[in-house]
Motif scaffolding. Sequence first.
Motif, PDB file in Angstrom:
ATOM      1  N   ASP A  43      -5.281   2.516 -15.868  1.00 60.46           N
ATOM      2  CA  ASP A  43      -5.080   1.069 -15.993  1.00 60.46           C
ATOM      3  C   ASP A  43      -5.068   0.414 -14.612  1.00 60.46           C
ATOM      4  OD1 ASP A  43      -4.936   1.319 -18.746  1.00 60.46           O
ATOM      5  OD2 ASP A  43      -2.742   1.163 -18.822  1.00 60.46           O
ATOM      6  N   LEU A  44      -4.404   1.060 -13.663  1.00 58.23           N
ATOM      7  CA  LEU A  44      -4.394   0.528 -12.299  1.00 58.23           C
ATOM      8  C   LEU A  44      -5.799   0.559 -11.705  1.00 58.23           C
ATOM      9  CD1 LEU A  44      -3.023  -0.590  -9.802  1.00 58.23           C
ATOM     10  CD2 LEU A  44      -2.409   1.760  -9.167  1.00 58.23           C
ATOM     11  N   ALA A  45      -6.509   1.651 -11.906  1.00 57.64           N
ATOM     12  CA  ALA A  45      -7.878   1.752 -11.384  1.00 57.64           C
ATOM     13  C   ALA A  45      -8.748   0.642 -11.963  1.00 57.64           C
ATOM     14  CB  ALA A  45      -8.471   3.122 -11.711  1.00 57.64           C
ATOM     15  N   ARG A  46      -8.643   0.429 -13.262  1.00 54.18           N
ATOM     16  CA  ARG A  46      -9.433  -0.621 -13.915  1.00 54.18           C
ATOM     17  C   ARG A  46      -9.071  -1.996 -13.335  1.00 54.18           C
ATOM     18  NH1 ARG A  46      -9.764   1.735 -18.227  1.00 54.18           N
ATOM     19  NH2 ARG A  46      -7.635   1.460 -18.964  1.00 54.18           N
ATOM     20  N   HIS A  47      -7.773  -2.226 -13.118  1.00 55.59           N
ATOM     21  CA  HIS A  47      -7.307  -3.496 -12.537  1.00 55.59           C
ATOM     22  C   HIS A  47      -7.883  -3.712 -11.132  1.00 55.59           C
ATOM     23  CE1 HIS A  47      -4.665  -6.864 -11.715  1.00 55.59           C
ATOM     24  NE2 HIS A  47      -4.228  -6.241 -10.627  1.00 55.59           N
ATOM     25  N   LEU A  48      -8.022  -2.626 -10.387  1.00 64.06           N
ATOM     26  CA  LEU A  48      -8.569  -2.704  -9.022  1.00 64.06           C
ATOM     27  C   LEU A  48     -10.097  -2.634  -9.007  1.00 64.06           C
ATOM     28  CD1 LEU A  48      -6.010  -0.344  -7.257  1.00 64.06           C
ATOM     29  CD2 LEU A  48      -6.056  -2.852  -7.197  1.00 64.06           C
ATOM     30  N   ASN A  49     -10.693  -2.499 -10.188  1.00 68.60           N
ATOM     31  CA  ASN A  49     -12.146  -2.379 -10.339  1.00 68.60           C
ATOM     32  C   ASN A  49     -12.682  -1.103  -9.690  1.00 68.60           C
ATOM     33  OD1 ASN A  49     -14.525  -3.300 -11.464  1.00 68.60           O
ATOM     34  ND2 ASN A  49     -15.124  -4.415  -9.630  1.00 68.60           N
ATOM     35  N   VAL A  50     -11.865  -0.064  -9.688  1.00 68.87           N
ATOM     36  CA  VAL A  50     -12.254   1.256  -9.180  1.00 68.87           C
ATOM     37  C   VAL A  50     -12.618   2.106 -10.390  1.00 68.87           C
ATOM     38  CG1 VAL A  50     -11.446   3.346  -8.012  1.00 68.87           C
ATOM     39  CG2 VAL A  50     -10.801   1.094  -7.129  1.00 68.87           C
ATOM     40  N   ARG A  51     -13.788   2.685 -10.369  1.00 70.46           N
ATOM     41  CA  ARG A  51     -14.225   3.537 -11.484  1.00 70.46           C
ATOM     42  C   ARG A  51     -13.637   4.935 -11.330  1.00 70.46           C
ATOM     43  NH1 ARG A  51     -19.767   1.386  -9.988  1.00 70.46           N
ATOM     44  NH2 ARG A  51     -19.966  -0.481 -11.251  1.00 70.46           N
ATOM     45  N   VAL A  52     -13.303   5.550 -12.463  1.00 73.05           N
ATOM     46  CA  VAL A  52     -12.825   6.940 -12.481  1.00 73.05           C
ATOM     47  C   VAL A  52     -13.795   7.726 -13.353  1.00 73.05           C
ATOM     48  CG1 VAL A  52     -10.942   8.505 -13.081  1.00 73.05           C
ATOM     49  CG2 VAL A  52     -10.418   6.203 -12.230  1.00 73.05           C
ATOM     50  N   ARG A  53     -14.344   8.792 -12.799  1.00 70.77           N
ATOM     51  CA  ARG A  53     -15.349   9.580 -13.514  1.00 70.77           C
ATOM     52  C   ARG A  53     -15.124  11.066 -13.284  1.00 70.77           C
ATOM     53  NH1 ARG A  53     -15.983   5.161 -15.213  1.00 70.77           N
ATOM     54  NH2 ARG A  53     -17.859   3.898 -15.285  1.00 70.77           N
ATOM     55  N   TYR A  54     -15.711  11.858 -14.196  1.00 73.90           N
ATOM     56  CA  TYR A  54     -15.816  13.303 -14.030  1.00 73.90           C
ATOM     57  C   TYR A  54     -17.193  13.591 -13.439  1.00 73.90           C
ATOM     58  CZ  TYR A  54     -11.882  13.515 -17.271  1.00 73.90           C
ATOM     59  OH  TYR A  54     -10.658  13.359 -17.870  1.00 73.90           O
ATOM     60  N   PRO A  55     -17.364  14.692 -12.739  1.00 73.50           N
ATOM     61  CA  PRO A  55     -18.676  15.016 -12.165  1.00 73.50           C
ATOM     62  C   PRO A  55     -19.807  15.006 -13.202  1.00 73.50           C
ATOM     63  CG  PRO A  55     -17.035  16.500 -11.291  1.00 73.50           C
ATOM     64  CD  PRO A  55     -16.358  15.702 -12.369  1.00 73.50           C
ATOM     65  N   SER A  56     -19.520  15.456 -14.416  1.00 73.85           N
ATOM     66  CA  SER A  56     -20.563  15.505 -15.453  1.00 73.85           C
ATOM     67  C   SER A  56     -21.034  14.117 -15.878  1.00 73.85           C
ATOM     68  CB  SER A  56     -20.048  16.260 -16.684  1.00 73.85           C
ATOM     69  OG  SER A  56     -18.931  15.577 -17.229  1.00 73.85           O
ATOM     70  N   GLN A  57     -20.296  13.073 -15.511  1.00 70.08           N
ATOM     71  CA  GLN A  57     -20.674  11.713 -15.864  1.00 70.08           C
ATOM     72  C   GLN A  57     -21.571  11.058 -14.815  1.00 70.08           C
ATOM     73  OE1 GLN A  57     -16.486  10.509 -16.435  1.00 70.08           O
ATOM     74  NE2 GLN A  57     -17.118   9.858 -18.494  1.00 70.08           N
ATOM     75  N   LEU A  58     -21.865  11.771 -13.752  1.00 68.16           N
ATOM     76  CA  LEU A  58     -22.713  11.222 -12.704  1.00 68.16           C
ATOM     77  C   LEU A  58     -24.145  11.703 -12.915  1.00 68.16           C
ATOM     78  CD1 LEU A  58     -20.456  11.739  -9.573  1.00 68.16           C
ATOM     79  CD2 LEU A  58     -20.674   9.701 -10.999  1.00 68.16           C
ATOM     80  N   PRO A  59     -25.084  10.789 -13.124  1.00 67.02           N
ATOM     81  CA  PRO A  59     -26.452  11.210 -13.412  1.00 67.02           C
ATOM     82  C   PRO A  59     -27.125  11.966 -12.277  1.00 67.02           C
ATOM     83  CG  PRO A  59     -26.308   8.823 -13.147  1.00 67.02           C
ATOM     84  CD  PRO A  59     -24.922   9.345 -13.111  1.00 67.02           C
ATOM     85  N   SER A  60     -26.680  11.782 -11.053  1.00 61.14           N
ATOM     86  CA  SER A  60     -27.334  12.436  -9.921  1.00 61.14           C
ATOM     87  C   SER A  60     -26.807  13.847  -9.658  1.00 61.14           C
ATOM     88  CB  SER A  60     -27.178  11.580  -8.667  1.00 61.14           C
ATOM     89  OG  SER A  60     -25.810  11.444  -8.356  1.00 61.14           O
ATOM     90  N   VAL A  61     -25.815  14.308 -10.419  1.00 58.42           N
ATOM     91  CA  VAL A  61     -25.273  15.651 -10.226  1.00 58.42           C
ATOM     92  C   VAL A  61     -25.996  16.599 -11.175  1.00 58.42           C
ATOM     93  CG1 VAL A  61     -23.209  17.096 -10.355  1.00 58.42           C
ATOM     94  CG2 VAL A  61     -23.032  14.754  -9.515  1.00 58.42           C
ATOM     95  N   ASN A  62     -26.673  17.594 -10.603  1.00 56.42           N
ATOM     96  CA  ASN A  62     -27.448  18.525 -11.436  1.00 56.42           C
ATOM     97  C   ASN A  62     -26.587  19.707 -11.893  1.00 56.42           C
ATOM     98  OD1 ASN A  62     -27.548  20.678  -9.471  1.00 56.42           O
ATOM     99  ND2 ASN A  62     -29.133  19.523  -8.388  1.00 56.42           N
ATOM    100  N   ALA A  63     -27.153  20.568 -12.724  1.00 58.80           N
ATOM    101  CA  ALA A  63     -26.427  21.692 -13.323  1.00 58.80           C
ATOM    102  C   ALA A  63     -25.887  22.659 -12.273  1.00 58.80           C
ATOM    103  CB  ALA A  63     -27.327  22.420 -14.315  1.00 58.80           C
ATOM    104  N   VAL A  64     -26.651  22.906 -11.223  1.00 56.92           N
ATOM    105  CA  VAL A  64     -26.201  23.825 -10.172  1.00 56.92           C
ATOM    106  C   VAL A  64     -24.990  23.228  -9.443  1.00 56.92           C
ATOM    107  CG1 VAL A  64     -26.865  24.912  -7.982  1.00 56.92           C
ATOM    108  CG2 VAL A  64     -28.482  24.849  -9.892  1.00 56.92           C
ATOM    109  N   GLN A  65     -25.056  21.949  -9.151  1.00 58.64           N
ATOM    110  CA  GLN A  65     -23.943  21.286  -8.484  1.00 58.64           C
ATOM    111  C   GLN A  65     -22.705  21.267  -9.386  1.00 58.64           C
ATOM    112  OE1 GLN A  65     -26.175  17.712  -7.791  1.00 58.64           O
ATOM    113  NE2 GLN A  65     -26.422  18.159  -5.610  1.00 58.64           N
ATOM    114  N   LEU A  66     -22.910  20.982 -10.669  1.00 61.24           N
ATOM    115  CA  LEU A  66     -21.787  20.992 -11.614  1.00 61.24           C
ATOM    116  C   LEU A  66     -21.132  22.358 -11.662  1.00 61.24           C
ATOM    117  CD1 LEU A  66     -22.807  18.911 -14.759  1.00 61.24           C
ATOM    118  CD2 LEU A  66     -20.905  18.507 -13.199  1.00 61.24           C
ATOM    119  N   ASP A  67     -21.942  23.393 -11.714  1.00 62.98           N
ATOM    120  CA  ASP A  67     -21.401  24.751 -11.737  1.00 62.98           C
ATOM    121  C   ASP A  67     -20.572  25.010 -10.483  1.00 62.98           C
ATOM    122  OD1 ASP A  67     -21.222  27.466 -12.874  1.00 62.98           O
ATOM    123  OD2 ASP A  67     -22.343  27.998 -11.061  1.00 62.98           O
ATOM    124  N   GLY A  68     -21.064  24.567  -9.348  1.00 61.74           N
ATOM    125  CA  GLY A  68     -20.331  24.745  -8.092  1.00 61.74           C
ATOM    126  C   GLY A  68     -19.008  24.006  -8.080  1.00 61.74           C
TER     127      GLY A  68
END
Length: 127
Positions: A43-68
């Motif tokens: 809720d605080l992050a949303r209020h500050l307009n800061v996004r919170v994500r998991y690595p798997s939610q980033l389109p530029s992170v590939n399978a090898v990077q995710l595994d790492g």
Amino acid sequence: MADSLISYPIRLKRGFKTDSEAVATNVRGDLGLARHDRLKARDLARHLNVRVRYPSQLPSVNAVQLDGLLRDGSKQAWSAVFIKVENHPGLILTNPNHSPAREESNIFHELAHYLCGHEPIRIEQFG
């Protein structure tokens, strides 16, 4: 930085606790919370307009990077990181292998860096 929430810089030595309490009270007021009401990290992050994500939610992170990032030992390897984003307050990348309570703490920790105006000290590449 969240100038609307902090009308003065947070002192990092003497006065830090007082400044932090004032910021916390102001943020809670902005969110319609009483001084001792629970504030959720997302809720605080949303209020500050800061996004919170998991690595798997980033389109530029590939399978090898995710595994790492997420293999068995990743619970101890990293918790969360605040990433500065051009023309945006930023992004917090959090480790999905942690418990919900630990994840909440990790997000608050990264938001504190943001609210204090800390700058990153290094950039690391992975993968």
